[in-house]
Scaffold this active site. Structure first.
Site, short mmCIF file in Angstrom:
data_model
loop_
_atom_site.label_atom_id
_atom_site.label_comp_id
_atom_site.label_asym_id
_atom_site.label_seq_id
_atom_site.Cartn_x
_atom_site.Cartn_y
_atom_site.Cartn_z
N LYS A 369 0.85 -1.25 -0.10
CA LYS A 369 -0.03 0.03 0.02
C LYS A 369 0.81 1.29 -0.25
O LYS A 369 0.91 2.12 1.05
CB LYS A 369 -1.01 0.06 1.28
CG LYS A 369 -1.94 -1.13 1.15
CD LYS A 369 -3.09 -0.78 2.40
CE LYS A 369 -4.04 -1.94 2.14
NZ LYS A 369 -3.66 -3.26 2.96
P1 BMP Z 1 -8.40 -11.23 7.01
O1 BMP Z 1 -9.02 -12.05 5.86
O2 BMP Z 1 -7.35 -11.80 7.96
O3 BMP Z 1 -8.88 -10.11 7.89
O4 BMP Z 1 -7.02 -10.45 6.04
C1 BMP Z 1 -7.35 -9.58 4.84
C2 BMP Z 1 -6.20 -9.11 4.44
O5 BMP Z 1 -6.61 -8.22 3.47
C3 BMP Z 1 -5.04 -8.45 5.38
O6 BMP Z 1 -3.86 -8.64 4.93
C4 BMP Z 1 -5.48 -6.91 5.06
O7 BMP Z 1 -4.25 -6.06 5.21
C5 BMP Z 1 -5.90 -6.80 3.68
N1 BMP Z 1 -6.82 -5.84 3.55
C6 BMP Z 1 -7.98 -5.67 4.09
O8 BMP Z 1 -8.52 -6.28 4.87
N2 BMP Z 1 -8.88 -4.64 3.66
C7 BMP Z 1 -8.83 -3.66 2.75
O9 BMP Z 1 -9.40 -2.88 2.39
C8 BMP Z 1 -7.38 -3.93 2.18
C9 BMP Z 1 -6.46 -4.70 2.48
O10 BMP Z 1 -5.49 -5.06 1.84
#
Ligand code: BMP
Length: 533
Positions: A369
């Site tokens: 990002k």
């Molecule tokens: P999780 O499914 O464990 O919540 O992980 C989601 C992943 O996607 C994380 O690595 C987070 O940094 C990324 N992410 C997110 O969750 N929402 C966004 O809007 C953008 C992301 O990159």
């Protein structure tokens, strides 16, 4: 419309700023081995030969910055001398175009010619190989190649367009030997056919030709056509980024810019139609052939593995990261990571990760990002501990700093010599995030301008109606609605069917489960069947 003659008899006053803005070639050569050797030993030095370590990073940044300045000035110059015009033009093909490019006029402006040569020379640094000679494509690029040869002290050959029926009847003029490596210099690329003609003639004479540099890529599929014939193309400008630069300089109104970008996209789509059909299943959102090698690779993997699943591996050690990558590898098309949360990251981590990516055929997405000014992101992308541009296939960025950030990433990517795709963060899954519809719409416009480097978005719904710019959606889990820190989860079915996203990102739902491999397989099969259902 009047057709430009080759050079005007009474040149207008050329650009106000002197070409001193553009790095003179001798400056460039300080950090490189230069072709100032004896004639037989001449080599055109390329980027791979510059310094190492820290010096290299500093060199990157200052070189990129110089290139930005040079490009901005040249964009302005080309506009002012009428080499690039905007209005309504009827082209030879019968199509009505909102812009017209004729670089022949540049020969009448020595300072512009010098700038053009300097930027070609800067582009030389993007190649990791070496060349023995350069060759301009007749006719417009001949003076450009000559200026470059003189400015860069580079040997040149000339390829005849018409072979004389008397004298030596040579097709290629100048000094070269069998197997000499030749770099092609072209002014504008549309379909790539002019370059291919010259390549054919040079190869027939025993020269080796693998690369070309063009001043302006009209983004009509020429780059891909050339790649198909084994020619790697580097461009100083792509038409969309020339237009973007002129808008930033307030030389083009935003309304006109949108119209031009629409024209470019439509014309490119029309050129795509003529490509050979791929056997991508109709359930995949959009056919694979797209003018973006990174996007095409992703869709090809998705098709072969029947997987639109990206696993987010937010773990903190190399061992855990590699363990999960190996376990979920067979079921995914992309592995997403945050390199900066791995406590023991070394170059060995990225090397072994790449080995796993090759073994299981998935792409590596560094969720960095980026969100800084262009000059800073160049270094963040290519330098530091993580050296992201040396191993990632996909990276993402916030659009908030503006197009300079994208340009910085694109240049760092060119320097790395690797194909990397960019996703703009156009929407977020977290509760209360500040992104509104207007911001998302601006992301869409910026992404369209930056295609094919920018291949899509991190978002929660389809944004580009054509589907060419795809969406990867995070915030996916079956067993939870969210976490304590604002993450919000949706089901694969909701995001794919109701929101039209193209790929799903699942993190804790997979790496946090007892058996990540099994969970990955389940998400993979479920999401694929939702798409086909
Ligand atoms: P999780 O499914 O464990 O919540 O992980 C989601 C992943 O996607 C994380 O690595 C987070 O940094 C990324 N992410 C997110 O969750 N929402 C966004 O809007 C953008 C992301 O990159």
């Amino acid at each position: 419309m009047t057709h430009c003659v080759e050079g005007e008899l009474t040149p207008q006053r050329p650009a106000k700023t002197s070409c001193g803005d553009v790095a003179p070639c001798c400056d460039r050569n300080e950090g490189h081995s230069s072709p100032r050797a004896t004639q037989g030993e001449r080599r055109l030095a390329c980027g791979a030969e510059h310094g190492t370590g820290c010096e290299e990073d500093l060199f990157f940044v200052s070189t990129k910055r110089r290139r930005f300045l040079g490009m901005e000035q040249l964009a302005k110059d080309l506009f002012e001398i009428g080499a690039v015009k905007f209005g309504t033009f009827k082209l030879k093909s019968g199509i009505t175009s909102p812009f017209y490019v004729d670089l022949r006029v540049a020969v009448s402006y020595p300072r512009v010619l010098r700038s053009i040569a300097a930027l070609y020379l800067e582009c030389l640094q993007d190649f990791s190989g070496a060349f023995d000679v350069i060759c301009g494509v007749p006719y417009t690029a001949l003076p450009f190649a000559t200026a470059m040869a003189v400015q860069g002290d580079l040997p040149m050959v000339m390829c005849r367009k018409e072979v004389k029926d008397h004298g030596t009847r040579r097709v290629v003029e100048g000094a070269f030997t069998q197997g000499s490596r030749c770099l092609i210099i072209e002014d504008v690329v549309t379909s790539g056919s002019s370059i291919l003609e010259v390549v054919g003639a040079l190869r027939a004479e025993g020269l080796k030709v693998d690369h070309a540099i063009v001043l302006l890529d009209r983004e009509q599929g020429g780059c891909e056509a050339l790649l198909g014939q084994g020619i790697g193309l580097r461009s100083v400008f792509r038409i969309s980024n020339l237009v973007g630069t002129l808008r930033n300089l307030n030389l083009l109104e935003p309304g006109k810019v949108d119209m031009i970008l629409d024209f470019i996209c439509t014309a490119r789509a029309a050129s795509d139609v003529k490509r050979p059909e791929t056997n991508v299943p109709s359930a995949l959102p959009v056919a694979a052939s797209s003018s973006s090698p990174v996007r095409d690779q992703l869709y090809s993997i998705a098709e072969k593995k029947r997987s639109i699943l990206c696993v987010a591996t937010d773990v903190q050690s190399t061992k855990e990261l590699l363990g999960i990558a190996d376990a979920v590898g067979p079921h995914i098309c992309v592995l997403k990571l945050h390199a900066d949360i791995i406590q023991d990251w070394t170059t060995d981590t990225s090397r072994r990760l790449r080995e796993l990516a090759d073994k299981h055929s998935f792409m590596l997405f560094e969720d960095r990002k980026f969100a800084d000014i262009g000059n800073t992101v160049v270094a963040q992308f290519s330098a530091g501990v993580h050296r992201i541009s040396s191993w990632a296939d996909i990276v993402n960025a916030h659009a908030i700093p503006g197009p300079g950030l994208i340009e910085g990433l694109r240049h760092a990517c060119a320097i790395s010599g690797r194909m990397i795709g960019l996703l703009l963060v156009a929407q977020m899954s977290s509760k209360g995030n500040l992104i509104d519809e207007r911001y998302t719409a601006t992301c869409l416009r910026m992404a369209r301008e930056a295609f094919p480097f920018c291949i899509g978005f991190i978002a929660q719904e389809r944004l580009d109606p054509t589907g060419k710019l795809f969406v990867m959606a995070p915030g996916v889990q079956l067993d939870s609605k969210g976490d304590q820190l604002g993450q919000q989860y949706n089901s694969p079915e909701y995001l794919l069917k109701r929101k039209g996203v193209d790929f799903l990102i699942v993190g804790r739902g997979i790496y946090g489960s007892e058996e990540p491999a099994k969970a990955a397989q389940m998400y993979k099969e479920l999401s694929w069947s939702v798409l086909h259902g």
